[in-house]
Design a protein around this motif. Structure first.
Motif, PDB file in Angstrom:
ATOM      1  N   ASN A 164       5.746  -8.979  -5.533  1.00 34.17           N
ATOM      2  CA  ASN A 164       4.986  -9.039  -4.285  1.00 34.17           C
ATOM      3  C   ASN A 164       4.898  -7.674  -3.619  1.00 34.17           C
ATOM      4  OD1 ASN A 164       4.485 -11.803  -4.501  1.00 34.17           O
ATOM      5  ND2 ASN A 164       6.347 -12.358  -3.379  1.00 34.17           N
ATOM      6  N   ALA A 165       5.975  -6.894  -3.740  1.00 35.10           N
ATOM      7  CA  ALA A 165       5.973  -5.554  -3.164  1.00 35.10           C
ATOM      8  C   ALA A 165       4.956  -4.668  -3.871  1.00 35.10           C
ATOM      9  CB  ALA A 165       7.370  -4.943  -3.260  1.00 35.10           C
ATOM     10  N   VAL A 166       4.892  -4.776  -5.209  1.00 36.63           N
ATOM     11  CA  VAL A 166       3.929  -3.989  -5.976  1.00 36.63           C
ATOM     12  C   VAL A 166       2.500  -4.359  -5.567  1.00 36.63           C
ATOM     13  CG1 VAL A 166       3.008  -3.536  -8.288  1.00 36.63           C
ATOM     14  CG2 VAL A 166       5.482  -3.688  -7.938  1.00 36.63           C
ATOM     15  N   ARG A 167       2.262  -5.641  -5.338  1.00 35.79           N
ATOM     16  CA  ARG A 167       0.922  -6.096  -4.968  1.00 35.79           C
ATOM     17  C   ARG A 167       0.477  -5.548  -3.616  1.00 35.79           C
ATOM     18  NH1 ARG A 167       1.698 -12.446  -6.824  1.00 35.79           N
ATOM     19  NH2 ARG A 167       1.340 -12.105  -9.074  1.00 35.79           N
ATOM     20  N   GLY A 181       2.379   3.368   0.132  1.00 32.21           N
ATOM     21  CA  GLY A 181       1.730   2.101  -0.157  1.00 32.21           C
ATOM     22  C   GLY A 181       2.588   0.905   0.195  1.00 32.21           C
ATOM     23  N   LEU A 182       3.915   1.105   0.176  1.00 33.45           N
ATOM     24  CA  LEU A 182       4.844   0.034   0.529  1.00 33.45           C
ATOM     25  C   LEU A 182       5.152   0.013   2.026  1.00 33.45           C
ATOM     26  CD1 LEU A 182       7.304   0.357  -2.486  1.00 33.45           C
ATOM     27  CD2 LEU A 182       5.771  -1.560  -2.023  1.00 33.45           C
ATOM     28  N   GLY A 183       4.495   0.907   2.770  1.00 36.37           N
ATOM     29  CA  GLY A 183       4.701   0.944   4.217  1.00 36.37           C
ATOM     30  C   GLY A 183       5.944   1.696   4.652  1.00 36.37           C
ATOM     31  N   SER A 218      12.118  -1.673  -1.534  1.00 32.62           N
ATOM     32  CA  SER A 218      11.115  -0.624  -1.744  1.00 32.62           C
ATOM     33  C   SER A 218      11.644   0.462  -2.665  1.00 32.62           C
ATOM     34  CB  SER A 218      10.698  -0.016  -0.404  1.00 32.62           C
ATOM     35  OG  SER A 218      10.025  -0.948   0.410  1.00 32.62           O
ATOM     36  N   GLY A 219      12.911   0.835  -2.483  1.00 32.19           N
ATOM     37  CA  GLY A 219      13.498   1.868  -3.337  1.00 32.19           C
ATOM     38  C   GLY A 219      13.531   1.452  -4.792  1.00 32.19           C
ATOM     39  N   THR A 276      11.629  -0.886  -6.180  1.00 32.07           N
ATOM     40  CA  THR A 276      10.255  -1.040  -6.651  1.00 32.07           C
ATOM     41  C   THR A 276       9.669   0.307  -7.062  1.00 32.07           C
ATOM     42  OG1 THR A 276       9.891  -2.945  -5.191  1.00 32.07           O
ATOM     43  CG2 THR A 276       7.938  -1.817  -6.047  1.00 32.07           C
ATOM     44  N   VAL A 277       9.880   1.317  -6.231  1.00 30.24           N
ATOM     45  CA  VAL A 277       9.369   2.658  -6.542  1.00 30.24           C
ATOM     46  C   VAL A 277      10.030   3.216  -7.790  1.00 30.24           C
ATOM     47  CG1 VAL A 277       9.315   5.061  -5.747  1.00 30.24           C
ATOM     48  CG2 VAL A 277       8.687   3.215  -4.184  1.00 30.24           C
ATOM     49  N   ALA A 278      11.339   3.011  -7.930  1.00 36.10           N
ATOM     50  CA  ALA A 278      12.057   3.512  -9.104  1.00 36.10           C
ATOM     51  C   ALA A 278      11.509   2.901 -10.389  1.00 36.10           C
ATOM     52  CB  ALA A 278      13.552   3.221  -8.973  1.00 36.10           C
ATOM     53  N   LEU A 279      11.245   1.588 -10.373  1.00 35.19           N
ATOM     54  CA  LEU A 279      10.718   0.908 -11.557  1.00 35.19           C
ATOM     55  C   LEU A 279       9.278   1.330 -11.849  1.00 35.19           C
ATOM     56  CD1 LEU A 279      12.126  -2.685 -10.967  1.00 35.19           C
ATOM     57  CD2 LEU A 279      12.923  -1.015 -12.651  1.00 35.19           C
ATOM     58  N   LEU A 280       8.465   1.448 -10.807  1.00 30.06           N
ATOM     59  CA  LEU A 280       7.085   1.890 -11.001  1.00 30.06           C
ATOM     60  C   LEU A 280       7.030   3.307 -11.538  1.00 30.06           C
ATOM     61  CD1 LEU A 280       5.216   0.490  -7.857  1.00 30.06           C
ATOM     62  CD2 LEU A 280       4.802  -0.130 -10.244  1.00 30.06           C
ATOM     63  N   PHE A 281       7.890   4.156 -11.012  1.00 30.86           N
ATOM     64  CA  PHE A 281       7.907   5.550 -11.442  1.00 30.86           C
ATOM     65  C   PHE A 281       8.267   5.658 -12.918  1.00 30.86           C
ATOM     66  CE2 PHE A 281      10.128   9.674 -11.904  1.00 30.86           C
ATOM     67  CZ  PHE A 281       9.075  10.514 -11.568  1.00 30.86           C
ATOM     68  N   ARG A 282       9.278   4.921 -13.352  1.00 31.95           N
ATOM     69  CA  ARG A 282       9.659   4.931 -14.773  1.00 31.95           C
ATOM     70  C   ARG A 282       8.504   4.432 -15.637  1.00 31.95           C
ATOM     71  NH1 ARG A 282      13.076   7.203 -18.281  1.00 31.95           N
ATOM     72  NH2 ARG A 282      14.923   6.706 -17.028  1.00 31.95           N
TER      73      ARG A 282
END
Length: 325
Positions: free
Chosen positions: A43-46, A233-235, A284-285, A287-293
């Motif tokens: 949901n955070a990614v969306r 993007g995650l606010g 958020s932290g 989520t960003v870590a997983l997206l970045f990888r």
């Protein structure tokens, strides 16, 4: 013969340690994910606008080309006969290989194999890779120094305090670091010795070093911009210089030979830095870590098309590197 056997055993023990470190870090990451919940992460990614995701991925791609440029100018400054296209193909192959090769420098081994295939002097090729890493470390070190005032204003010491609730999550990694500190120190001495020999080649070519540092700065700005955009993007309201300072700390943590390509270590460290010091939510932290990888892996995929030409030669070098490490 005896020394060679001992070195081989030592090399295998280091590889086993990295595998164990990877598994421990991934288990810790899975635990954190279970605490946050996959549904919340999705949901955070969306919530991140599609254009922000695309721009963030584009910045990662640009950073990869600048890594190629950094190595290219180092080689060209010594008179090596290599084109920008060849440097890019070899660099992307190395980036892709680092996703699965069993050493922390697997990608460099592939780049070395590619340089040797082009009949570039072995000493120059090896030295260029060492200096390439050094320039990257210098760049991150500069960012860390610049960001110190911002990090101190966030009470970084308090942010790094390990409370009783955190101890169960972090103890495994800290114990591993303590047990293997001697090996890390020995590796550092070996690296400094190799570094001294490598830099001697560029004493008469300072322009190459300055140009490679310029490419490093573009690369870093792209990385920081990508992470900052995901947070936005995650606010999450985090300054650009804060993102740079926190990522530089994560970068130096992942240089420790604790896992394969920093898997697990990078994600946990990034999540912890962003949430504890950057004051973003843990969700958020993470989520960003997983997206970045994920974005880093996606940006390396073009290298898969070039790796087949280099991997056979790289395999022989990997065995030598395992023994040396």
């Amino acid at each position: 013969m005896k020394d060679r056997i001992l070195n081989a055993v030592s090399g295998r023990s280091v590889s086993i340690f990295r595998l164990i470190g990877t598994l421990v870090a991934l288990v810790l990451l899975i635990y954190l994910l279970s605490q946050q919940g996959w549904e919340e992460i999705i949901n955070a990614v969306r919530r991140i606008p599609l254009w922000a995701l695309l721009v963030s991925q584009g910045l990662i791609f640009v950073s990869r080309f600048n890594i190629s440029g950094r190595w290219h100018v180092l080689l060209r400054s010594t008179g090596a006969n290599i084109s920008a296209r060849q440097s890019t193909r070899i660099t992307f192959a190395g980036l892709f290989a680092s996703n699965f090769l069993p050493t922390t420098i697997g990608g460099d081994v592939v780049r070395l194999a590619g340089a040797l295939q082009l009949n570039i002097d072995a000493a120059v090729s090896t030295a260029s890779l060492i200096v390439d890493r050094l320039v990257g470390m210098v760049g991150m070190g500069m960012v860390l120094l610049i960001s110190i005032p911002v990090l101190l204003n966030t009470r970084i010491i308090e942010g790094l305090d390990i409370t009783a609730s955190d101890l169960s999550v972090q103890s495994a990694g800290m114990i591993s670091i303590g047990r293997w500190w001697q090996k890390i120190r020995d590796w550092s001495f070996q690296f400094l010795h190799r570094l001294k020999e490598a830099l001697s080649i560029w004493v008469s070519h300072p322009r190459g070093l300055l140009e490679s540092l310029g490419f490093t700065w573009v690369h870093m700005l792209c990385i920081f911009g990508s992470i900052w955009l995901l947070l936005w993007g995650l606010g999450e309201d985090v300054s650009f210089i804060m993102v740079g300072g926190l990522y530089s700390i994560v970068y130096f943590i992942t240089l420790l030979p604790l896992s394969i390509n920093g898997y697990g270590i990078q994600e946990v460290a990034m999540m912890y830095m962003l949430s504890s010091i950057g004051e973003v939510s843990m969700q958020s932290g993470l989520t960003v870590a997983l997206l970045f990888r994920t974005m880093m892996i996606l940006a390396s995929i073009p290298g898969a098309f070039f790796l087949s030409d280099l991997l056979p030669d790289a395999k022989s070098h990997i065995k030598d590197v395992e023994i040396e490490n």
